[in-house]
Design a protein around this motif. Sequence first.
Motif, PDB file in Angstrom:
ATOM      1  N   ASP A  78       0.829  -1.112   0.045  1.00 53.38           N
ATOM      2  CA  ASP A  78      -0.293   0.002  -0.080  1.00 53.38           C
ATOM      3  C   ASP A  78       1.020   1.149   0.282  1.00 53.38           C
ATOM      4  O   ASP A  78       0.577   2.357  -0.763  1.00 53.38           O
ATOM      5  CB  ASP A  78      -1.242   0.051   1.318  1.00 53.38           C
ATOM      6  CG  ASP A  78      -0.395  -0.435   2.308  1.00 53.38           C
ATOM      7  OD1 ASP A  78       0.779  -0.020   2.276  1.00 53.38           O
ATOM      8  OD2 ASP A  78      -0.920  -0.079   3.579  1.00 53.38           O
ATOM      9  N   HIS A  79       2.230   1.640   0.415  1.00 55.31           N
ATOM     10  CA  HIS A  79       3.089   2.775   0.603  1.00 55.31           C
ATOM     11  C   HIS A  79       3.690   3.049  -0.907  1.00 55.31           C
ATOM     12  O   HIS A  79       2.862   4.137  -1.041  1.00 55.31           O
ATOM     13  CB  HIS A  79       3.681   2.330   1.084  1.00 55.31           C
ATOM     14  CG  HIS A  79       3.974   2.239   2.949  1.00 55.31           C
ATOM     15  ND1 HIS A  79       2.378   1.923   3.609  1.00 55.31           N
ATOM     16  CD2 HIS A  79       3.422   3.311   4.199  1.00 55.31           C
ATOM     17  CE1 HIS A  79       2.730   1.780   4.972  1.00 55.31           C
ATOM     18  NE2 HIS A  79       2.457   3.119   5.415  1.00 55.31           N
ATOM     19  N   PHE A  80       4.007   2.630  -1.618  1.00 56.33           N
ATOM     20  CA  PHE A  80       4.614   2.855  -2.518  1.00 56.33           C
ATOM     21  C   PHE A  80       3.953   2.079  -3.862  1.00 56.33           C
ATOM     22  O   PHE A  80       4.176   2.373  -5.466  1.00 56.33           O
ATOM     23  CB  PHE A  80       6.471   2.318  -2.253  1.00 56.33           C
ATOM     24  CG  PHE A  80       6.894   3.318  -1.408  1.00 56.33           C
ATOM     25  CD1 PHE A  80       6.317   4.608  -1.303  1.00 56.33           C
ATOM     26  CD2 PHE A  80       8.146   3.270  -0.784  1.00 56.33           C
ATOM     27  CE1 PHE A  80       6.746   5.468  -0.061  1.00 56.33           C
ATOM     28  CE2 PHE A  80       8.798   3.371   0.294  1.00 56.33           C
ATOM     29  CZ  PHE A  80       8.529   4.671   0.077  1.00 56.33           C
ATOM     30  N   GLY A  92      -5.052  -2.268  -0.553  1.00 53.00           N
ATOM     31  CA  GLY A  92      -5.815  -1.024  -0.308  1.00 53.00           C
ATOM     32  C   GLY A  92      -5.007  -0.394   1.045  1.00 53.00           C
ATOM     33  O   GLY A  92      -4.357  -1.591   1.340  1.00 53.00           O
ATOM     34  N   ILE A  93      -5.399   0.475   1.155  1.00 52.49           N
ATOM     35  CA  ILE A  93      -4.291   0.909   2.551  1.00 52.49           C
ATOM     36  C   ILE A  93      -4.791  -0.395   4.255  1.00 52.49           C
ATOM     37  O   ILE A  93      -6.080  -0.348   4.160  1.00 52.49           O
ATOM     38  CB  ILE A  93      -4.868   2.169   3.657  1.00 52.49           C
ATOM     39  CG1 ILE A  93      -4.807   3.490   2.327  1.00 52.49           C
ATOM     40  CG2 ILE A  93      -4.027   2.594   3.615  1.00 52.49           C
ATOM     41  CD1 ILE A  93      -4.765   4.809   2.394  1.00 52.49           C
ATOM     42  N   GLU A  94      -3.929  -1.039   4.170  1.00 50.60           N
ATOM     43  CA  GLU A  94      -4.052  -2.357   4.905  1.00 50.60           C
ATOM     44  C   GLU A  94      -5.586  -1.683   6.393  1.00 50.60           C
ATOM     45  O   GLU A  94      -5.982  -3.000   6.688  1.00 50.60           O
ATOM     46  CB  GLU A  94      -2.477  -2.542   5.900  1.00 50.60           C
ATOM     47  CG  GLU A  94      -1.866  -0.939   6.760  1.00 50.60           C
ATOM     48  CD  GLU A  94      -0.745  -1.048   6.826  1.00 50.60           C
ATOM     49  OE1 GLU A  94       0.167  -2.458   7.304  1.00 50.60           O
ATOM     50  OE2 GLU A  94       0.296  -0.116   5.940  1.00 50.60           O
ATOM     51  N   SER A  98       2.571   1.854  12.383  1.00 48.71           N
ATOM     52  CA  SER A  98       2.636   2.157  13.483  1.00 48.71           C
ATOM     53  C   SER A  98       0.917   2.402  14.182  1.00 48.71           C
ATOM     54  O   SER A  98       0.764   2.882  15.264  1.00 48.71           O
ATOM     55  CB  SER A  98       3.120   3.632  14.134  1.00 48.71           C
ATOM     56  OG  SER A  98       2.420   4.775  12.908  1.00 48.71           O
ATOM     57  N   HIS A  99       0.512   2.455  12.802  1.00 51.88           N
ATOM     58  CA  HIS A  99      -1.371   2.452  13.166  1.00 51.88           C
ATOM     59  C   HIS A  99      -2.013   1.813  12.588  1.00 51.88           C
ATOM     60  O   HIS A  99      -3.280   1.582  12.871  1.00 51.88           O
ATOM     61  CB  HIS A  99      -1.548   3.261  11.857  1.00 51.88           C
ATOM     62  CG  HIS A  99      -1.291   5.007  11.839  1.00 51.88           C
ATOM     63  ND1 HIS A  99      -0.126   6.105  11.732  1.00 51.88           N
ATOM     64  CD2 HIS A  99      -1.038   6.104  12.180  1.00 51.88           C
ATOM     65  CE1 HIS A  99       0.585   7.091  11.716  1.00 51.88           C
ATOM     66  NE2 HIS A  99      -0.853   6.898  12.844  1.00 51.88           N
ATOM     67  N   THR A 100      -0.959   0.420  13.197  1.00 50.62           N
ATOM     68  CA  THR A 100      -1.913  -0.950  14.036  1.00 50.62           C
ATOM     69  C   THR A 100      -3.225  -0.409  14.676  1.00 50.62           C
ATOM     70  O   THR A 100      -3.600  -1.296  15.115  1.00 50.62           O
ATOM     71  CB  THR A 100      -1.114  -2.264  13.782  1.00 50.62           C
ATOM     72  OG1 THR A 100      -0.181  -1.353  12.903  1.00 50.62           O
ATOM     73  CG2 THR A 100      -1.394  -3.713  14.666  1.00 50.62           C
ATOM     74  N   CYS A 154       0.532  10.579   1.943  1.00 46.23           N
ATOM     75  CA  CYS A 154       0.301  11.057   2.937  1.00 46.23           C
ATOM     76  C   CYS A 154       1.400  10.714   3.835  1.00 46.23           C
ATOM     77  O   CYS A 154       1.955  11.704   4.562  1.00 46.23           O
ATOM     78  CB  CYS A 154      -0.472   9.899   3.838  1.00 46.23           C
ATOM     79  SG  CYS A 154      -0.393   9.588   5.590  1.00 46.23           S
ATOM     80  N   LEU A 155       2.295  10.203   3.335  1.00 44.63           N
ATOM     81  CA  LEU A 155       3.914   9.608   3.792  1.00 44.63           C
ATOM     82  C   LEU A 155       5.102  10.114   2.943  1.00 44.63           C
ATOM     83  O   LEU A 155       5.815   9.900   2.684  1.00 44.63           O
ATOM     84  CB  LEU A 155       4.155   8.676   4.381  1.00 44.63           C
ATOM     85  CG  LEU A 155       4.814   7.876   3.126  1.00 44.63           C
ATOM     86  CD1 LEU A 155       5.404   6.325   3.782  1.00 44.63           C
ATOM     87  CD2 LEU A 155       3.443   7.326   1.635  1.00 44.63           C
ATOM     88  N   GLY A 156       4.811  11.406   1.543  1.00 43.60           N
ATOM     89  CA  GLY A 156       5.511  11.733   0.808  1.00 43.60           C
ATOM     90  C   GLY A 156       6.146  11.164   0.250  1.00 43.60           C
ATOM     91  O   GLY A 156       7.180  11.345  -0.742  1.00 43.60           O
ATOM     92  N   THR A 202      -4.701  13.144   6.315  1.00 48.92           N
ATOM     93  CA  THR A 202      -3.766  12.202   7.126  1.00 48.92           C
ATOM     94  C   THR A 202      -4.252  12.931   8.514  1.00 48.92           C
ATOM     95  O   THR A 202      -4.320  13.017   9.249  1.00 48.92           O
ATOM     96  CB  THR A 202      -3.272  12.328   6.489  1.00 48.92           C
ATOM     97  OG1 THR A 202      -2.257  13.387   6.676  1.00 48.92           O
ATOM     98  CG2 THR A 202      -3.168  11.819   4.476  1.00 48.92           C
ATOM     99  N   ASN A 203      -2.746  11.525   9.203  1.00 50.43           N
ATOM    100  CA  ASN A 203      -2.561  11.700  10.255  1.00 50.43           C
ATOM    101  C   ASN A 203      -1.330  12.328  10.978  1.00 50.43           C
ATOM    102  O   ASN A 203      -0.668  12.482  12.084  1.00 50.43           O
ATOM    103  CB  ASN A 203      -2.878  10.455  11.463  1.00 50.43           C
ATOM    104  CG  ASN A 203      -1.828   9.663  10.158  1.00 50.43           C
ATOM    105  OD1 ASN A 203      -0.863  10.216   9.974  1.00 50.43           O
ATOM    106  ND2 ASN A 203      -2.415   8.277  10.249  1.00 50.43           N
ATOM    107  N   ARG A 204      -0.754  12.740   9.831  1.00 50.24           N
ATOM    108  CA  ARG A 204       1.099  13.835  11.107  1.00 50.24           C
ATOM    109  C   ARG A 204       1.027  14.369   9.976  1.00 50.24           C
ATOM    110  O   ARG A 204       0.970  14.384   8.821  1.00 50.24           O
ATOM    111  CB  ARG A 204       2.130  12.283  10.708  1.00 50.24           C
ATOM    112  CG  ARG A 204       2.110  11.261  11.762  1.00 50.24           C
ATOM    113  CD  ARG A 204       3.046  10.167  11.964  1.00 50.24           C
ATOM    114  NE  ARG A 204       3.016   9.461  12.550  1.00 50.24           N
ATOM    115  CZ  ARG A 204       3.153   7.900  12.714  1.00 50.24           C
ATOM    116  NH1 ARG A 204       3.468   7.575  12.040  1.00 50.24           N
ATOM    117  NH2 ARG A 204       2.795   6.984  13.516  1.00 50.24           N
TER     118      ARG A 204
HETATM  119  S1  SF4 Z   1      -0.774   6.826   7.721  1.00 47.37           S
HETATM  120 FE1  SF4 Z   1      -0.387   6.876   5.360  1.00 47.37          FE
HETATM  121  S2  SF4 Z   1       1.688   5.957   5.413  1.00 47.37           S
HETATM  122 FE2  SF4 Z   1       0.691   5.384   6.957  1.00 47.37          FE
HETATM  123  S3  SF4 Z   1      -0.586   3.139   6.737  1.00 47.37           S
HETATM  124 FE3  SF4 Z   1      -1.879   4.712   6.951  1.00 47.37          FE
HETATM  125  S4  SF4 Z   1      -2.434   6.150   4.855  1.00 47.37           S
HETATM  126 FE4  SF4 Z   1      -0.106   4.969   5.209  1.00 47.37          FE
END
Ligand code: SF4
Lengths: 164, 419
Positions: free
Chosen positions: B65-67, B101-103, B124-126, B363-365, B381-383
Amino acid sequence: MESISRVWKFGNDIDTDLIIPARFLNVSDQNELAKKCFIDVKPDFAGSIQNGDVIIAGSNFGCGSSREHAPWSIKAAGIKVVIAKSFARIFYRNAFNIGLPILESMDAWELFEEGDQIEVDLSAGKIMNKANGKQTMANPIPDFMMNIIQAGGLVQYIKNKDRL
Amino acid sequence: MPMTITEKILAAHAGLDTVKPGDLIDVKVDMALANDITAPLAIRVFDELGVKTVFDREKIALIQDHFVPNKDIASAQQTKIMTEFARLYGIKYYFDLGDSGIEHVLLPEKGIVVSGDLVIGADSHTCTYGALGAFSTGMGSTDLGVTFGTGRTWLKVPETIKFVYEGTLGHWVSGKDLILFTLGKIGVEGAVYKTMEFAGKVIRNLSMDQRFTMTNMAVEGGAKNGIIEPDDITKSYLSEHTNKQYTFFKSDPDASYEKILTINTNEIEPQVALPHSPDNVKGISELDNIKIDQVFIGSCTNGRIEDLQIAAKVLKGQKVAKGIRLIVLPSTPLVYKEALQKGIIETLLDAGAVLGPPSCGPCLGGHLGILAQGEKAVSTTNRNFIGRMGHPESEVYLASPAIAAASAILGKIGSPDDI
Ligand code: SF4
């Protein structure tokens, strides 16, 4: 001859995106990761640190992502130990798992300026400023974490326990 | 001994009658997940362990999902490592492009994680799955690699802070605003090593999608996990999404908490986290004329169907301001399909949005919408750490889908009421 360790200072809440930005996470080779360590905040960091240097930071070091690439990049860049007032949870666990020594100390930050020479006795937790001889003791490492370090990281610890 | 929901789940997985904060326990894991950034490292560790096979091919999830779609050669090499590992060991929950999709949206949607589970993930967002009443937490790749072999991990039982939300929700106020408001109060170190348990009447009335948004950001307070007691809303979500057996754990009324904080929601307006920290939070009315260049709606925080629905409601019949880029990434193929069926995609396109594939994207650049030097973005997003979405001198403002959509129309940060 004893090698000289110098101090690199960082503030509070140093997050994993600062340690290694996500755009460099498309590889997992340690030497490649090391080159990008702190690239956005201290672009000269990776190029100028000497093997054995020490990071001293404020509280909540390593907050943010679970990326183990962060402690790896610090370790592979040549940092001997990270000392912080406190660590974020996942970073703390990752550091022990991969064998990057870390110490918690509330006082160390006040004792050093960037570039000062430092002496760290890891097993005793003793931290000393070589210029003025001032010293402090880090919080003791919990027994359980010490066992992981002594085994040489989590993988070896698990193998030793012979649980597999 | 009375216990909290978190303590009960941990005790059950440690094979103990009771646990208390501070106990070090060895637990069995129901699901272990990793993504295209963290899986290759975890696989390397697994190989070093020297075991013959994985502990259970049905209890590991590997998600690209990330890249993805692979943004360059290096990321293509990483996903290849995952694919080969998944094939070799017959990993049941391996998600390749098209299924993926996004985990943290995908696994609940597919019914792979359920209430009462103990889930660890190399991300970390587990902590997101706590919305289902599961214990879930992020770890590093070494921990995951070991668990792939052993099916177990060690944990220290956390103290719990209980957040009780009482009152009503104002106009355009959502789960995102509640969690941002809470982070603004406690700070990014406010819950380090602890559990954030969300409770109260307001939470009981919150949809599952909004609950996921709240537990998703527990880690932004430094927490080990975020959790919400399951109820009828959880039950109806599970009945639509899973055939798996699940268990509802609840906190005992006399369970002990490190702290109980009551938050009156009547006064909460839509919230925005200013650069460069998720706890640098202000109410929307305190912000004055902050011009922006980009809006991103998506991610594991706010890329679900309800999020897109709200964005479409705001954008219906409107146009994205000239010079503003609105990027929308539905978080999973199913979210994408539902958005299509509900006419949301058409509304977004008519307004001038760009739709991309399910991916973490900007989201993570990573890719699909990187910020240039000096640019500002509103993001769901969250960060918003330095450099999180691109250039180290770009800025990210975190907000809800309603605020993000309104800001795209206004060209500056604002609420739908300003349009
Ligand atoms: S925070 Fe962003 S990079 Fe991390 S899993 Fe969620 S959507 Fe993906």
